[in-house]
Design a protein around this motif. Sequence first.
Motif, short mmCIF file in Angstrom:
data_model
loop_
_atom_site.label_atom_id
_atom_site.label_comp_id
_atom_site.label_asym_id
_atom_site.label_seq_id
_atom_site.Cartn_x
_atom_site.Cartn_y
_atom_site.Cartn_z
N ASN A 13 0.80 -1.23 0.00
CA ASN A 13 0.00 0.00 0.00
C ASN A 13 0.83 1.27 0.00
O ASN A 13 0.30 2.36 -0.22
CB ASN A 13 -0.95 0.02 1.21
CG ASN A 13 -0.22 0.01 2.53
OD1 ASN A 13 0.38 -1.00 2.90
ND2 ASN A 13 -0.25 1.11 3.25
N LYS A 14 2.14 1.17 0.25
CA LYS A 14 2.96 2.38 0.30
C LYS A 14 4.41 2.06 0.01
O LYS A 14 4.81 0.89 -0.06
CB LYS A 14 2.85 3.04 1.68
CG LYS A 14 3.38 2.16 2.81
CD LYS A 14 3.24 2.85 4.16
CE LYS A 14 3.76 1.95 5.29
NZ LYS A 14 3.66 2.59 6.60
N ASN A 38 -3.61 -3.17 6.63
CA ASN A 38 -4.73 -2.24 6.85
C ASN A 38 -5.60 -2.17 5.60
O ASN A 38 -5.15 -1.73 4.54
CB ASN A 38 -4.19 -0.86 7.22
CG ASN A 38 -5.28 0.13 7.56
OD1 ASN A 38 -6.02 0.56 6.69
ND2 ASN A 38 -5.36 0.50 8.82
N GLU A 40 -8.24 -0.32 4.81
CA GLU A 40 -8.54 1.03 4.33
C GLU A 40 -7.38 1.59 3.51
O GLU A 40 -7.58 2.14 2.42
CB GLU A 40 -8.87 1.95 5.51
CG GLU A 40 -9.26 3.36 5.10
CD GLU A 40 -9.60 4.23 6.30
OE1 GLU A 40 -9.59 5.46 6.14
OE2 GLU A 40 -9.86 3.69 7.40
N ARG A 41 -6.16 1.44 4.02
CA ARG A 41 -4.99 1.96 3.30
C ARG A 41 -4.73 1.18 2.02
O ARG A 41 -4.31 1.73 1.01
CB ARG A 41 -3.76 1.92 4.21
CG ARG A 41 -3.84 2.90 5.37
CD ARG A 41 -2.69 2.70 6.34
NE ARG A 41 -2.82 3.58 7.50
CZ ARG A 41 -2.07 3.47 8.59
NH1 ARG A 41 -1.13 2.54 8.66
NH2 ARG A 41 -2.26 4.29 9.61
#
Length: 283
Positions: A13-14, A38, A40-41
């Motif tokens: 996610n990142k 996570n 949502e992320r």
Amino acid sequence: MSTQKIAVVTGGNKGVGYAIVKGLCERFKGTIYLTARNEERGKAAIAKLKELGFQPLFHQLDITDQASVNKFKEHIQTTHGGIDLLVNNAGILYSKDASEPFAEQAEQTVAINYFGTLRISEALFPLLRNSARVINLSSSAGHLYRIPSADIRAKFSDAALTIPELSKLMDKFVKDAKENKAEQEGWGNPPYCAYIVSKVGVSALTIIQQRLFDKEVPNRNISANFVHPGYVKTDMNTKGHLTIEQGAKAPLYLALDANLKGKYVWFNCQVVDWYGETTPPKV
């Protein structure tokens, strides 16, 4: 059940993980799973990629949670039947000014970086198809000689080392950290040695994994390599100077282009001797 090629990226996610997913979206001919602890992320990262015209899929995955790992494995097995590419990117690095006690940092860092990588590998390796590729994100900190003790280095580099023995070695470090003996036992200087030991563990694990793949009968021709993505500027490493796209270069090289097995690859795609006393500049 689809025979389409399947790629999985943990911690996507990142940071470098996100850039790896993006790079795969540009070149990998198949379905790409961006997984994140996570939800949502993770879904926000998917939305960002869809704005760029890509269509990766999302699935929640916490590599420290066996139930989450089992759920993801079942989904892949039921929906696709197999995996062609696994990028074990999920990991943790405490900041230099972290307030958590060293014993806690050691336990959590090893639990996520080493045991989490081992957990998802053990779950998904049976699903790897012929000629699948595994890329484990290590670090310049994951080089054998980042461990000061010659005795400990000998244990990590033993050609007969098994995964259970390696796991016991990692447990020994955590125990020493809790007893405030890590430095005197030869693991290195707290607190950063927690990250070093965790990534040396990932490196050693990859070498063992390749050895086991090579011995398989019938042989699936699977490759497992480990990579130092470079000194990348992320929320884990705010002083880095490489972009996440530059950090994804070597992992993508291993995923899509290289024909290597059991190798340690630098951010510039150079193969490095994990056992040698020196390494190229980490940046």
